[in-house]
Design a protein around this motif. Sequence first.
Motif, mmCIF file in Angstrom:
data_model
loop_
_atom_site.group_PDB
_atom_site.id
_atom_site.type_symbol
_atom_site.label_atom_id
_atom_site.label_comp_id
_atom_site.label_asym_id
_atom_site.label_seq_id
_atom_site.Cartn_x
_atom_site.Cartn_y
_atom_site.Cartn_z
ATOM 1 N N CYS A 23 0.790 -0.950 -0.379
ATOM 2 C CA CYS A 23 0.434 -0.121 0.111
ATOM 3 C C CYS A 23 0.706 1.261 -0.037
ATOM 4 C CB CYS A 23 -1.113 -0.205 1.486
ATOM 5 S SG CYS A 23 -2.040 -1.397 1.487
ATOM 6 N N TYR A 24 0.050 2.540 -0.176
ATOM 7 C CA TYR A 24 0.188 3.588 -0.608
ATOM 8 C C TYR A 24 0.415 3.775 0.962
ATOM 9 C CZ TYR A 24 1.955 3.443 -5.199
ATOM 10 O OH TYR A 24 2.689 3.190 -6.646
ATOM 11 N N THR A 25 2.014 4.596 1.795
ATOM 12 C CA THR A 25 1.529 5.830 2.874
ATOM 13 C C THR A 25 2.276 6.820 3.197
ATOM 14 O OG1 THR A 25 3.881 4.375 3.755
ATOM 15 C CG2 THR A 25 1.230 2.702 3.680
ATOM 16 N N CYS A 26 0.979 7.285 4.181
ATOM 17 C CA CYS A 26 1.816 8.923 4.241
ATOM 18 C C CYS A 26 0.824 9.378 5.569
ATOM 19 C CB CYS A 26 1.732 9.694 3.248
ATOM 20 S SG CYS A 26 0.256 9.756 2.621
ATOM 21 N N THR A 27 0.809 10.298 6.447
ATOM 22 C CA THR A 27 0.478 10.624 7.303
ATOM 23 C C THR A 27 -0.245 11.946 7.166
ATOM 24 O OG1 THR A 27 1.555 9.014 9.060
ATOM 25 C CG2 THR A 27 0.392 10.729 9.917
ATOM 26 N N GLU A 28 -0.610 12.157 6.857
ATOM 27 C CA GLU A 28 -1.894 14.135 6.689
ATOM 28 C C GLU A 28 -0.583 14.575 5.958
ATOM 29 O OE1 GLU A 28 -3.589 15.905 9.677
ATOM 30 O OE2 GLU A 28 -4.420 13.926 10.333
ATOM 31 N N GLN A 29 -1.035 14.723 4.811
ATOM 32 C CA GLN A 29 0.214 15.132 3.585
ATOM 33 C C GLN A 29 -0.567 16.477 3.297
ATOM 34 O OE1 GLN A 29 3.901 15.412 3.263
ATOM 35 N NE2 GLN A 29 3.804 14.094 4.794
ATOM 36 N N GLN A 34 2.520 13.301 -2.027
ATOM 37 C CA GLN A 34 3.447 13.456 -1.820
ATOM 38 C C GLN A 34 3.026 11.968 -0.487
ATOM 39 O OE1 GLN A 34 2.335 16.667 1.194
ATOM 40 N NE2 GLN A 34 4.867 18.268 0.193
ATOM 41 N N CYS A 35 1.808 11.356 -1.302
ATOM 42 C CA CYS A 35 1.446 10.018 -0.696
ATOM 43 C C CYS A 35 2.507 8.580 -1.529
ATOM 44 C CB CYS A 35 0.176 10.189 -0.170
ATOM 45 S SG CYS A 35 -0.242 11.206 1.121
ATOM 46 N N LEU A 36 3.657 8.730 -1.843
ATOM 47 C CA LEU A 36 3.542 7.650 -2.804
ATOM 48 C C LEU A 36 4.668 6.591 -2.571
ATOM 49 C CD1 LEU A 36 3.255 9.645 -6.459
ATOM 50 C CD2 LEU A 36 1.602 8.083 -5.009
ATOM 51 N N ILE A 37 4.559 6.971 -1.305
ATOM 52 C CA ILE A 37 5.847 5.724 -0.002
ATOM 53 C C ILE A 37 5.076 4.039 -0.586
ATOM 54 C CG2 ILE A 37 7.090 5.648 1.331
ATOM 55 C CD1 ILE A 37 6.535 8.625 2.154
ATOM 56 N N PRO A 38 5.796 3.321 -1.018
ATOM 57 C CA PRO A 38 5.105 1.946 -1.432
ATOM 58 C C PRO A 38 5.606 1.180 0.488
ATOM 59 C CG PRO A 38 6.432 1.876 -3.085
ATOM 60 C CD PRO A 38 6.530 3.726 -2.556
ATOM 61 N N THR A 39 4.777 0.304 0.681
ATOM 62 C CA THR A 39 4.645 0.104 2.168
ATOM 63 C C THR A 39 4.625 -1.266 2.495
ATOM 64 O OG1 THR A 39 4.615 2.022 3.376
ATOM 65 C CG2 THR A 39 5.080 0.285 4.277
ATOM 66 N N ASP A 40 5.202 -2.335 2.117
ATOM 67 C CA ASP A 40 4.756 -3.896 2.589
ATOM 68 C C ASP A 40 3.968 -4.080 3.916
ATOM 69 O OD1 ASP A 40 6.432 -5.092 0.338
ATOM 70 O OD2 ASP A 40 8.000 -5.157 1.638
ATOM 71 N N CYS A 41 2.689 -4.851 3.921
ATOM 72 C CA CYS A 41 1.573 -4.585 4.538
ATOM 73 C C CYS A 41 1.450 -5.884 5.105
ATOM 74 C CB CYS A 41 -0.179 -3.856 4.135
ATOM 75 S SG CYS A 41 0.516 -2.033 3.907
ATOM 76 N N ALA A 42 0.920 -6.269 6.204
ATOM 77 C CA ALA A 42 0.667 -8.154 6.779
ATOM 78 C C ALA A 42 -1.301 -7.470 6.450
ATOM 79 C CB ALA A 42 0.715 -8.175 8.265
ATOM 80 N N ASP A 43 -1.542 -6.560 6.951
ATOM 81 C CA ASP A 43 -3.408 -6.577 7.056
ATOM 82 C C ASP A 43 -3.826 -6.867 5.213
ATOM 83 O OD1 ASP A 43 -2.896 -5.533 9.144
ATOM 84 O OD2 ASP A 43 -2.251 -3.510 8.637
ATOM 85 N N LYS A 44 -5.031 -6.720 5.343
ATOM 86 C CA LYS A 44 -6.179 -6.645 4.158
ATOM 87 C C LYS A 44 -6.253 -5.474 3.328
ATOM 88 C CE LYS A 44 -10.520 -9.510 3.105
ATOM 89 N NZ LYS A 44 -11.285 -10.410 3.647
ATOM 90 N N TYR A 45 -6.259 -4.785 3.637
ATOM 91 C CA TYR A 45 -7.113 -3.525 3.088
ATOM 92 C C TYR A 45 -5.339 -2.465 3.186
ATOM 93 C CZ TYR A 45 -11.223 -5.355 3.821
ATOM 94 O OH TYR A 45 -12.377 -6.325 3.567
ATOM 95 N N CYS A 46 -5.778 -1.762 2.317
ATOM 96 C CA CYS A 46 -5.170 0.395 1.726
ATOM 97 C C CYS A 46 -5.982 0.549 2.114
ATOM 98 C CB CYS A 46 -4.849 -0.355 0.583
ATOM 99 S SG CYS A 46 -3.403 -1.559 0.095
ATOM 100 N N LEU A 47 -6.486 1.592 2.867
ATOM 101 C CA LEU A 47 -6.978 3.014 3.248
ATOM 102 C C LEU A 47 -6.335 4.089 2.674
ATOM 103 C CD1 LEU A 47 -9.656 2.440 5.220
ATOM 104 C CD2 LEU A 47 -7.914 3.489 7.811
ATOM 105 N N THR A 48 -7.296 5.340 3.094
ATOM 106 C CA THR A 48 -7.186 6.660 2.243
ATOM 107 C C THR A 48 -7.912 7.373 2.837
ATOM 108 O OG1 THR A 48 -5.905 5.428 -0.172
ATOM 109 C CG2 THR A 48 -6.499 8.204 0.935
ATOM 110 N N THR A 49 -7.448 8.169 3.494
ATOM 111 C CA THR A 49 -8.188 9.213 4.205
ATOM 112 C C THR A 49 -8.323 10.428 3.889
ATOM 113 O OG1 THR A 49 -8.443 7.872 6.096
ATOM 114 C CG2 THR A 49 -9.426 10.123 6.631
ATOM 115 N N TYR A 50 -9.262 10.665 3.666
ATOM 116 C CA TYR A 50 -8.999 12.405 2.954
ATOM 117 C C TYR A 50 -9.433 13.534 3.466
ATOM 118 C CZ TYR A 50 -9.452 16.394 -0.663
ATOM 119 O OH TYR A 50 -8.994 17.621 -1.334
ATOM 120 N N ALA A 51 -8.886 14.613 4.102
ATOM 121 C CA ALA A 51 -9.599 15.121 4.857
ATOM 122 C C ALA A 51 -9.667 16.872 4.623
ATOM 123 C CB ALA A 51 -9.518 15.517 6.208
ATOM 124 N N SER A 52 -10.663 17.641 4.841
ATOM 125 C CA SER A 52 -10.667 18.610 4.201
ATOM 126 C C SER A 52 -11.338 19.821 4.993
ATOM 127 C CB SER A 52 -10.776 19.331 2.545
ATOM 128 O OG SER A 52 -12.156 18.469 2.646
#
Length: 124
Positions: A23-29, A34-52
């Motif tokens: 999954c691509y990961t980032c925090t509060e960008q 700035q959110c295109l960092i691929p990371t290996d996951c042990a979980d089932k889902y890739c999650l994206t939260t967009y707040a404005s």
Amino acid sequence: MRTCLTLLLAAVLCTEQARSLKCYTCTEQASNAQCLIPTDCADKYCLTTYASGGIGTKGGQRITKKCSPVCPTTNLNMGVAAISTTCCEHSLCNISGASSVKTSSVVMATGILASLTYILRIGL
């Protein structure tokens, strides 16, 4: 020797292939670029939260992407602030931000107008 090779072949064919979710990961960008960092996951889902939130040009947006064991879909728009959470199950499927949520100018203007009307009616 032939028996050992047959057993080894059977063991290899019967085992499941290890499937790692990325999954691509980032925090509060501030932007999806700035959110295109691929990371290996042990979980089932890739999650994206967009707040404005905010009014006019003083508003801002924040994007968070991460791995998640659950899929909590959220879509809340209060006019001045909005939040959307989406999830997916394939490797690198969360490449784009959940940009479908934007603050509504009409809802913000209606809220401001109602507040001003209330303040003027009670005589403050």
